[in-house]
Design a protein around this motif. Structure first.
Motif, PDB file in Angstrom:
ATOM      1  N   ASN A 245     -86.845  95.219   7.150  1.00 41.85           N
ATOM      2  CA  ASN A 245     -86.271  93.915   7.493  1.00 41.85           C
ATOM      3  C   ASN A 245     -84.859  93.676   6.908  1.00 41.85           C
ATOM      4  OD1 ASN A 245     -87.159  90.425   7.395  1.00 41.85           O
ATOM      5  ND2 ASN A 245     -86.651  91.655   9.147  1.00 41.85           N
ATOM      6  N   GLU A 246     -84.220  94.753   6.444  1.00 44.04           N
ATOM      7  CA  GLU A 246     -82.837  94.613   5.967  1.00 44.04           C
ATOM      8  C   GLU A 246     -81.851  94.832   7.123  1.00 44.04           C
ATOM      9  OE1 GLU A 246     -82.036  95.931   1.453  1.00 44.04           O
ATOM     10  OE2 GLU A 246     -82.522  97.613   2.750  1.00 44.04           O
ATOM     11  N   ILE A 247     -80.624  94.304   6.936  1.00 41.48           N
ATOM     12  CA  ILE A 247     -79.497  94.750   7.757  1.00 41.48           C
ATOM     13  C   ILE A 247     -78.634  95.599   6.826  1.00 41.48           C
ATOM     14  CG2 ILE A 247     -77.412  94.134   9.045  1.00 41.48           C
ATOM     15  CD1 ILE A 247     -78.648  91.474   9.758  1.00 41.48           C
ATOM     16  N   ILE A 248     -78.512  96.875   7.172  1.00 49.63           N
ATOM     17  CA  ILE A 248     -77.688  97.776   6.372  1.00 49.63           C
ATOM     18  C   ILE A 248     -76.536  98.238   7.241  1.00 49.63           C
ATOM     19  CG2 ILE A 248     -77.627 100.024   5.191  1.00 49.63           C
ATOM     20  CD1 ILE A 248     -79.292  97.881   3.748  1.00 49.63           C
ATOM     21  N   THR A 249     -75.335  98.231   6.676  1.00 54.58           N
ATOM     22  CA  THR A 249     -74.201  98.710   7.461  1.00 54.58           C
ATOM     23  C   THR A 249     -73.588  99.945   6.831  1.00 54.58           C
ATOM     24  OG1 THR A 249     -72.186  98.077   8.614  1.00 54.58           O
ATOM     25  CG2 THR A 249     -72.435  97.238   6.387  1.00 54.58           C
ATOM     26  N   LEU A 250     -73.107 100.799   7.719  1.00 53.25           N
ATOM     27  CA  LEU A 250     -72.412 102.008   7.297  1.00 53.25           C
ATOM     28  C   LEU A 250     -71.009 101.859   7.854  1.00 53.25           C
ATOM     29  CD1 LEU A 250     -72.819 104.868   6.102  1.00 53.25           C
ATOM     30  CD2 LEU A 250     -73.576 105.606   8.357  1.00 53.25           C
ATOM     31  N   ILE A 251     -70.026 101.755   6.949  1.00 51.07           N
ATOM     32  CA  ILE A 251     -68.655 101.587   7.429  1.00 51.07           C
ATOM     33  C   ILE A 251     -67.830 102.822   7.063  1.00 51.07           C
ATOM     34  CG2 ILE A 251     -68.735  99.053   7.351  1.00 51.07           C
ATOM     35  CD1 ILE A 251     -67.097  99.174   4.767  1.00 51.07           C
ATOM     36  N   GLY A 252     -66.728 102.987   7.782  1.00 54.19           N
ATOM     37  CA  GLY A 252     -65.880 104.158   7.530  1.00 54.19           C
ATOM     38  C   GLY A 252     -64.917 104.324   8.692  1.00 54.19           C
ATOM     39  N   GLY A 253     -63.855 105.057   8.453  1.00 59.62           N
ATOM     40  CA  GLY A 253     -62.824 105.234   9.481  1.00 59.62           C
ATOM     41  C   GLY A 253     -63.247 106.217  10.558  1.00 59.62           C
ATOM     42  N   ASN A 254     -62.316 106.494  11.463  1.00 53.83           N
ATOM     43  CA  ASN A 254     -62.551 107.458  12.534  1.00 53.83           C
ATOM     44  C   ASN A 254     -62.911 108.819  11.969  1.00 53.83           C
ATOM     45  OD1 ASN A 254     -62.201 106.243  15.014  1.00 53.83           O
ATOM     46  ND2 ASN A 254     -59.973 106.258  14.793  1.00 53.83           N
ATOM     47  N   GLY A 255     -63.967 109.421  12.516  1.00 54.16           N
ATOM     48  CA  GLY A 255     -64.303 110.788  12.100  1.00 54.16           C
ATOM     49  C   GLY A 255     -64.948 110.894  10.733  1.00 54.16           C
ATOM     50  N   ALA A 256     -65.329 109.766  10.124  1.00 53.15           N
ATOM     51  CA  ALA A 256     -65.932 109.800   8.783  1.00 53.15           C
ATOM     52  C   ALA A 256     -67.327 110.415   8.806  1.00 53.15           C
ATOM     53  CB  ALA A 256     -65.993 108.395   8.194  1.00 53.15           C
ATOM     54  N   GLY A 257     -67.990 110.335   9.979  1.00 50.25           N
ATOM     55  CA  GLY A 257     -69.340 110.905  10.092  1.00 50.25           C
ATOM     56  C   GLY A 257     -70.408 109.860  10.406  1.00 50.25           C
TER      57      GLY A 257
ATOM     58  N   THR B 281     -85.734  95.755  11.481  1.00 49.29           N
ATOM     59  CA  THR B 281     -84.818  96.354  10.513  1.00 49.29           C
ATOM     60  C   THR B 281     -83.606  96.852  11.301  1.00 49.29           C
ATOM     61  OG1 THR B 281     -86.721  97.042   9.211  1.00 49.29           O
ATOM     62  CG2 THR B 281     -84.646  98.196   8.780  1.00 49.29           C
ATOM     63  N   VAL B 282     -82.404  96.673  10.736  1.00 53.09           N
ATOM     64  CA  VAL B 282     -81.191  97.024  11.486  1.00 53.09           C
ATOM     65  C   VAL B 282     -80.295  97.962  10.666  1.00 53.09           C
ATOM     66  CG1 VAL B 282     -79.105  96.121  12.627  1.00 53.09           C
ATOM     67  CG2 VAL B 282     -81.206  94.742  12.634  1.00 53.09           C
ATOM     68  N   LEU B 283     -79.881  99.055  11.301  1.00 55.43           N
ATOM     69  CA  LEU B 283     -78.841  99.908  10.709  1.00 55.43           C
ATOM     70  C   LEU B 283     -77.636  99.832  11.639  1.00 55.43           C
ATOM     71  CD1 LEU B 283     -77.711 101.951   8.693  1.00 55.43           C
ATOM     72  CD2 LEU B 283     -78.953 103.755   9.873  1.00 55.43           C
ATOM     73  N   LEU B 284     -76.545  99.308  11.098  1.00 52.97           N
ATOM     74  CA  LEU B 284     -75.372  98.976  11.905  1.00 52.97           C
ATOM     75  C   LEU B 284     -74.177  99.814  11.464  1.00 52.97           C
ATOM     76  CD1 LEU B 284     -73.764  96.904  13.714  1.00 52.97           C
ATOM     77  CD2 LEU B 284     -73.601  95.470  11.668  1.00 52.97           C
ATOM     78  N   ILE B 285     -73.571 100.486  12.431  1.00 48.32           N
ATOM     79  CA  ILE B 285     -72.364 101.259  12.155  1.00 48.32           C
ATOM     80  C   ILE B 285     -71.183 100.480  12.684  1.00 48.32           C
ATOM     81  CG2 ILE B 285     -71.115 103.209  13.089  1.00 48.32           C
ATOM     82  CD1 ILE B 285     -73.259 104.864  12.679  1.00 48.32           C
ATOM     83  N   GLU B 286     -70.159 100.316  11.898  1.00 46.18           N
ATOM     84  CA  GLU B 286     -69.047  99.486  12.358  1.00 46.18           C
ATOM     85  C   GLU B 286     -67.708  99.931  11.825  1.00 46.18           C
ATOM     86  OE1 GLU B 286     -67.889  97.185  14.225  1.00 46.18           O
ATOM     87  OE2 GLU B 286     -69.730  96.773  15.321  1.00 46.18           O
ATOM     88  N   GLN B 287     -66.690  99.769  12.672  1.00 48.37           N
ATOM     89  CA  GLN B 287     -65.309  99.870  12.179  1.00 48.37           C
ATOM     90  C   GLN B 287     -64.842  98.477  11.784  1.00 48.37           C
ATOM     91  OE1 GLN B 287     -62.364 102.235  13.818  1.00 48.37           O
ATOM     92  NE2 GLN B 287     -63.735 103.852  14.488  1.00 48.37           N
ATOM     93  N   ASN B 288     -65.479  97.447  12.373  1.00 47.87           N
ATOM     94  CA  ASN B 288     -65.150  96.065  12.020  1.00 47.87           C
ATOM     95  C   ASN B 288     -65.874  95.733  10.705  1.00 47.87           C
ATOM     96  OD1 ASN B 288     -64.798  93.300  11.839  1.00 47.87           O
ATOM     97  ND2 ASN B 288     -64.999  92.989  14.052  1.00 47.87           N
TER      98      ASN B 288
ATOM     99  N   TYR C 162     -72.885 100.843   2.945  1.00 47.01           N
ATOM    100  CA  TYR C 162     -72.473 102.146   2.427  1.00 47.01           C
ATOM    101  C   TYR C 162     -71.112 102.453   3.043  1.00 47.01           C
ATOM    102  CZ  TYR C 162     -77.336 102.960   1.036  1.00 47.01           C
ATOM    103  OH  TYR C 162     -78.580 102.878   0.450  1.00 47.01           O
ATOM    104  N   VAL C 163     -70.214 103.002   2.219  1.00 47.08           N
ATOM    105  CA  VAL C 163     -68.910 103.420   2.730  1.00 47.08           C
ATOM    106  C   VAL C 163     -68.931 104.939   2.849  1.00 47.08           C
ATOM    107  CG1 VAL C 163     -66.425 103.485   2.307  1.00 47.08           C
ATOM    108  CG2 VAL C 163     -67.760 101.472   1.611  1.00 47.08           C
ATOM    109  N   LEU C 164     -68.576 105.416   4.051  1.00 47.72           N
ATOM    110  CA  LEU C 164     -68.589 106.847   4.324  1.00 47.72           C
ATOM    111  C   LEU C 164     -67.155 107.321   4.507  1.00 47.72           C
ATOM    112  CD1 LEU C 164     -70.712 109.092   4.923  1.00 47.72           C
ATOM    113  CD2 LEU C 164     -70.533 108.489   7.326  1.00 47.72           C
ATOM    114  N   GLU C 165     -66.767 108.356   3.748  1.00 53.36           N
ATOM    115  CA  GLU C 165     -65.420 108.939   3.888  1.00 53.36           C
ATOM    116  C   GLU C 165     -65.564 110.441   3.937  1.00 53.36           C
ATOM    117  OE1 GLU C 165     -62.520 107.790   0.859  1.00 53.36           O
ATOM    118  OE2 GLU C 165     -63.269 105.739   1.023  1.00 53.36           O
ATOM    119  N   ASN C 166     -64.994 111.052   4.962  1.00 50.41           N
ATOM    120  CA  ASN C 166     -65.052 112.520   5.098  1.00 50.41           C
ATOM    121  C   ASN C 166     -66.449 113.084   4.870  1.00 50.41           C
ATOM    122  OD1 ASN C 166     -62.250 112.711   5.541  1.00 50.41           O
ATOM    123  ND2 ASN C 166     -61.915 112.449   3.338  1.00 50.41           N
ATOM    124  N   GLY C 167     -67.452 112.423   5.450  1.00 52.38           N
ATOM    125  CA  GLY C 167     -68.815 112.942   5.365  1.00 52.38           C
ATOM    126  C   GLY C 167     -69.506 112.734   4.037  1.00 52.38           C
TER     127      GLY C 167
END
Ligand code: ATP
Length: 237
Positions: free
Chosen positions: A27-39, A188-195, A207-212
């Protein structure tokens, strides 16, 4: 609900993910953010079983899904709404929604009817346009249709890949409000965003993803005021 431990993914000689670990609670909303090509997209595909993992373990709803086929993972209750919406352009809105039910063989006719009513209540524009071809909808409506189609399988968890991509700010706000409603309905939501600012403002944790690699993690509120996040993802200098 979901646990990734030390996941690595390679595309030939390119290593896209370098041992990432993350957790999504029920029941969480989790976001994974990161730039283009981060993975980011690769992470979702590794969870859905769409790419091979070179290393690591993934557990979903208490089951080891690391080597499971995508169609089996879907049946455990995991919906994946890919980037770019991918609605069927020549099928009607109603038919597009019904394809969502194919992922869950346990659904009864009554439950399907209930789920359809829920989607029409949450997305009234889809009800108005139920007999129109999917391809005739605006970008925002197609995004809503893609999300509603994912919800038609009555999943435990839904993964959304860049739902705000290419949409006008007012529509983006509507989509984010809907994501909050989806969680309030028990998903439960896993959200990927550039915004990043919108995503972090509705997320319990990010979570912040950079270069994998995961470089930072914290509550949505903590990451919103983090100097590194502000500099790299929120346009503050
Ligand atoms: P974007 O927001 O641009 O989609 P992303 O964070 O989702 O980016 P991925 O699409 O997961 O990133 O890509 C991660 C890395 O893997 C990038 O370096 C990308 O070029 C590479 N990559 C992705 N798909 C493939 C593929 N099919 N073959 C080879 N390399 C790939």
């Amino acid at each position: 609900m979901l646990e990734l431990t030390n996941i690595s993914v390679n595309y030939g000689y390119i290593q896209a993910l370098h041992g990432i670990s993350m957790e999504v609670g029920k029941n969480e909303i989790i976001t994974l953010i990161g730039g283009n090509g981060a993975g980011k997209t690769t992470t979702l595909m590794s969870i859905s079983g769409l790419v091979e993992k070179a290393e690591g373990r993934i557990a979903f709803d208490g089951k080891d899904v690391t080597k499971m086929a995508p169609e089996k993972i879907v049946k455990l209750g995991l919906a994946h709404v890919p980037e770019g919406r991918k609605v069927f352009p020549s099928l009607t809105v109603y038919e597009n929604l019904m394809t969502g039910t194919l992922g869950n063989p346990k659904l009864t006719k009554e439950r399907i009817k209930e789920l359809l009513e829920q989607q029409y209540e949450m997305f009234p524009r889809l009800k108005e346009r139920q007999n129109q071809a999917g391809g005739s909808l605006s970008g925002g409506e197609q995004q809503m249709l893609a999300i509603a189609r994912g919800l038609m399988m009555d999943p435990k968890m839904i993964m959304l890949d860049e739902p705000s991509l290419g949409l006008a700010p007012i529509i983006v706000e509507e989509i984010f409000n809907m994501i909050c409603r989806i969680r309030n309905n028990g998903k439960t939501v896993l959200l990927i965003e550039q915004n990043a600012s919108m995503a972090l403002s509705i997320a319990d944790r990010g979570y912040v993803l950079e270069n994998g690699k995961i470089t930072l993690t914290g509550s949505g509120k903590e990451l919103l005021v983090n100097d590194e996040v502000k500099r790299a993802y929120l346009g503050d200098y």
